[in-house]
Write a protein that holds these residues in place. Structure first.
Motif, PDB file in Angstrom:
ATOM      1  N   LYS A  51      34.282   7.057 -56.361  1.00 49.00           N
ATOM      2  CA  LYS A  51      35.302   6.209 -55.741  1.00 49.00           C
ATOM      3  C   LYS A  51      36.579   6.191 -56.575  1.00 49.00           C
ATOM      4  O   LYS A  51      37.683   6.248 -56.033  1.00 49.00           O
ATOM      5  CB  LYS A  51      34.759   4.794 -55.528  1.00 49.00           C
ATOM      6  CG  LYS A  51      33.722   4.744 -54.416  1.00 49.00           C
ATOM      7  CD  LYS A  51      33.131   3.379 -54.243  1.00 49.00           C
ATOM      8  CE  LYS A  51      32.090   3.357 -53.156  1.00 49.00           C
ATOM      9  NZ  LYS A  51      32.549   3.734 -51.828  1.00 49.00           N
ATOM     10  N   ILE A  52      36.435   6.133 -57.887  1.00 50.35           N
ATOM     11  CA  ILE A  52      37.601   6.152 -58.769  1.00 50.35           C
ATOM     12  C   ILE A  52      38.330   7.486 -58.645  1.00 50.35           C
ATOM     13  O   ILE A  52      39.557   7.535 -58.572  1.00 50.35           O
ATOM     14  CB  ILE A  52      37.185   5.846 -60.227  1.00 50.35           C
ATOM     15  CG1 ILE A  52      36.794   4.363 -60.337  1.00 50.35           C
ATOM     16  CG2 ILE A  52      38.293   6.209 -61.204  1.00 50.35           C
ATOM     17  CD1 ILE A  52      36.120   3.983 -61.637  1.00 50.35           C
ATOM     18  N   LYS A  53      37.570   8.577 -58.570  1.00 55.01           N
ATOM     19  CA  LYS A  53      38.202   9.890 -58.419  1.00 55.01           C
ATOM     20  C   LYS A  53      38.930   9.993 -57.078  1.00 55.01           C
ATOM     21  O   LYS A  53      40.031  10.546 -57.002  1.00 55.01           O
ATOM     22  CB  LYS A  53      37.177  11.012 -58.538  1.00 55.01           C
ATOM     23  CG  LYS A  53      37.838  12.380 -58.433  1.00 55.01           C
ATOM     24  CD  LYS A  53      36.948  13.505 -58.796  1.00 55.01           C
ATOM     25  CE  LYS A  53      37.772  14.785 -58.735  1.00 55.01           C
ATOM     26  NZ  LYS A  53      37.111  15.899 -59.344  1.00 55.01           N
ATOM     27  N   LYS A  54      38.334   9.445 -56.040  1.00 57.31           N
ATOM     28  CA  LYS A  54      38.968   9.487 -54.716  1.00 57.31           C
ATOM     29  C   LYS A  54      40.289   8.715 -54.724  1.00 57.31           C
ATOM     30  O   LYS A  54      41.261   9.128 -54.108  1.00 57.31           O
ATOM     31  CB  LYS A  54      38.017   8.906 -53.668  1.00 57.31           C
ATOM     32  CG  LYS A  54      38.525   9.024 -52.258  1.00 57.31           C
ATOM     33  CD  LYS A  54      37.499   8.527 -51.262  1.00 57.31           C
ATOM     34  CE  LYS A  54      38.029   8.664 -49.851  1.00 57.31           C
ATOM     35  NZ  LYS A  54      37.088   8.147 -48.860  1.00 57.31           N
ATOM     36  N   ILE A  55      40.326   7.606 -55.442  1.00 56.71           N
ATOM     37  CA  ILE A  55      41.531   6.776 -55.498  1.00 56.71           C
ATOM     38  C   ILE A  55      42.602   7.402 -56.389  1.00 56.71           C
ATOM     39  O   ILE A  55      43.778   7.428 -56.031  1.00 56.71           O
ATOM     40  CB  ILE A  55      41.189   5.356 -56.013  1.00 56.71           C
ATOM     41  CG1 ILE A  55      40.256   4.646 -55.036  1.00 56.71           C
ATOM     42  CG2 ILE A  55      42.457   4.533 -56.246  1.00 56.71           C
ATOM     43  CD1 ILE A  55      39.573   3.412 -55.616  1.00 56.71           C
ATOM     44  N   THR A  56      42.187   7.910 -57.559  1.00 57.68           N
ATOM     45  CA  THR A  56      43.157   8.359 -58.567  1.00 57.68           C
ATOM     46  C   THR A  56      43.318   9.871 -58.651  1.00 57.68           C
ATOM     47  O   THR A  56      44.297  10.350 -59.219  1.00 57.68           O
ATOM     48  CB  THR A  56      42.741   7.871 -59.970  1.00 57.68           C
ATOM     49  OG1 THR A  56      41.512   8.520 -60.343  1.00 57.68           O
ATOM     50  CG2 THR A  56      42.585   6.367 -60.013  1.00 57.68           C
ATOM     51  N   GLY A  57      42.325  10.608 -58.165  1.00 56.37           N
ATOM     52  CA  GLY A  57      42.334  12.057 -58.332  1.00 56.37           C
ATOM     53  C   GLY A  57      41.897  12.487 -59.722  1.00 56.37           C
ATOM     54  O   GLY A  57      41.959  13.664 -60.062  1.00 56.37           O
ATOM     55  N   LYS A  58      41.436  11.527 -60.535  1.00 61.30           N
ATOM     56  CA  LYS A  58      41.051  11.831 -61.915  1.00 61.30           C
ATOM     57  C   LYS A  58      39.550  11.647 -62.111  1.00 61.30           C
ATOM     58  O   LYS A  58      38.936  10.761 -61.525  1.00 61.30           O
ATOM     59  CB  LYS A  58      41.798  10.914 -62.888  1.00 61.30           C
ATOM     60  CG  LYS A  58      43.298  11.116 -62.863  1.00 61.30           C
ATOM     61  CD  LYS A  58      43.968  10.171 -63.823  1.00 61.30           C
ATOM     62  CE  LYS A  58      45.477  10.356 -63.795  1.00 61.30           C
ATOM     63  NZ  LYS A  58      46.145   9.401 -64.679  1.00 61.30           N
ATOM     64  N   ASP A  59      38.999  12.492 -62.976  1.00 65.28           N
ATOM     65  CA  ASP A  59      37.585  12.392 -63.321  1.00 65.28           C
ATOM     66  C   ASP A  59      37.373  11.317 -64.381  1.00 65.28           C
ATOM     67  O   ASP A  59      38.212  11.118 -65.257  1.00 65.28           O
ATOM     68  CB  ASP A  59      37.065  13.726 -63.874  1.00 65.28           C
ATOM     69  CG  ASP A  59      36.945  14.785 -62.792  1.00 65.28           C
ATOM     70  OD1 ASP A  59      36.455  14.457 -61.700  1.00 65.28           O
ATOM     71  OD2 ASP A  59      37.344  15.933 -63.051  1.00 65.28           O
ATOM     72  N   VAL A  60      36.232  10.662 -64.292  1.00 67.61           N
ATOM     73  CA  VAL A  60      35.811   9.681 -65.293  1.00 67.61           C
ATOM     74  C   VAL A  60      34.589  10.264 -65.987  1.00 67.61           C
ATOM     75  O   VAL A  60      33.721  10.856 -65.335  1.00 67.61           O
ATOM     76  CB  VAL A  60      35.430   8.335 -64.626  1.00 67.61           C
ATOM     77  CG1 VAL A  60      34.970   7.323 -65.658  1.00 67.61           C
ATOM     78  CG2 VAL A  60      36.584   7.786 -63.815  1.00 67.61           C
ATOM     79  N   LEU A  61      34.515  10.101 -67.293  1.00 71.45           N
ATOM     80  CA  LEU A  61      33.327  10.547 -68.015  1.00 71.45           C
ATOM     81  C   LEU A  61      32.110   9.791 -67.487  1.00 71.45           C
ATOM     82  O   LEU A  61      32.200   8.615 -67.129  1.00 71.45           O
ATOM     83  CB  LEU A  61      33.486  10.290 -69.515  1.00 71.45           C
ATOM     84  CG  LEU A  61      34.594  11.080 -70.215  1.00 71.45           C
ATOM     85  CD1 LEU A  61      34.788  10.567 -71.637  1.00 71.45           C
ATOM     86  CD2 LEU A  61      34.273  12.562 -70.213  1.00 71.45           C
ATOM     87  N   TYR A  62      30.967  10.481 -67.457  1.00 74.17           N
ATOM     88  CA  TYR A  62      29.759   9.906 -66.865  1.00 74.17           C
ATOM     89  C   TYR A  62      28.550  10.255 -67.715  1.00 74.17           C
ATOM     90  O   TYR A  62      28.405  11.382 -68.182  1.00 74.17           O
ATOM     91  CB  TYR A  62      29.583  10.463 -65.444  1.00 74.17           C
ATOM     92  CG  TYR A  62      28.218  10.215 -64.856  1.00 74.17           C
ATOM     93  CD1 TYR A  62      27.893   8.987 -64.299  1.00 74.17           C
ATOM     94  CD2 TYR A  62      27.243  11.209 -64.886  1.00 74.17           C
ATOM     95  CE1 TYR A  62      26.636   8.755 -63.771  1.00 74.17           C
ATOM     96  CE2 TYR A  62      25.985  10.985 -64.360  1.00 74.17           C
ATOM     97  CZ  TYR A  62      25.685   9.760 -63.807  1.00 74.17           C
ATOM     98  OH  TYR A  62      24.435   9.526 -63.292  1.00 74.17           O
TER      99      TYR A  62
END
Length: 179
Positions: A51-62
């Protein structure tokens, strides 16, 4: 008797809101990471990441964290505990870690997760995201992001079903009859 608290659509909206709350507090860069506590916490972390990637276009570490050996009730849970993989493919030192889990109850799972996480480094900050906070804390632990505060009796059981693990999305409350 089982009472429906949220259906799949409502759960999805809850996760959308939680993703936005995370974005209100954090820049998305290589210092923010979502770490899911096995089992359902990993799916929650993945969904928040998507969801964060869809909003920002950026990857989050997981990452994924197994707390089995850190539990203070291990001998009561199983004679032969089943260990699952911990996969944190980055150095957590100096990062902001958002631990994710399904239900916050006594706080003991989170205490175990904090102990397990400390074996991987020293984050600058650890926050907590949960779908349901049902109260009844035994330890001084509070979630930073909560999908639903759901006051319960100790005899009630909160079931969170996620389609990745359970085949459907829902939150239900099992109310035991006094028969």
């Amino acid at each position: 008797m089982e009472k429906l608290i949220k259906d799949g659509e409502e759960l999805n909206r809850t996760l959308d809101r939680m993703a936005h709350e995370i974005l209100e507090k954090h820049e998305i860069d290589n210092t923010l990471a979502l770490v899911g506590i096995r089992t359902r916490g990993i799916y929650i972390a993945r969904r928040l990441m998507e969801k964060i990637k869809k909003i920002t276009g950026k990857d989050v570490l997981y990452g994924e964290l197994d707390i089995t050996l850190y539990r203070d009730d291990l001998s009561q849970v199983a004679e032969q505990p089943v260990l699952k993989a911990t996969n944190i493919p980055f150095d957590i030192t100096g990062k902001t870690i958002i631990l994710t889990d399904d239900v916050l109850y006594t706080g003991r799972t989170i205490r175990s997760a904090l102990a397990a996480l400390s074996d991987f480094g020293r984050p600058s900050r650890i926050e907590l995201a949960v779908i349901v906070d049902r109260g009844h804390r035994e330890l001084p632990i509070k979630a930073d992001y909560v999908g639903k505060n759901l006051p319960t009796a100790k005899t009630e059981i909160v079931h969170i079903k996620l389609k990745e693990y359970d085949g459907e999305d829902s939150i239900t409350l099992l109310v035991k009859n006094n028969d």
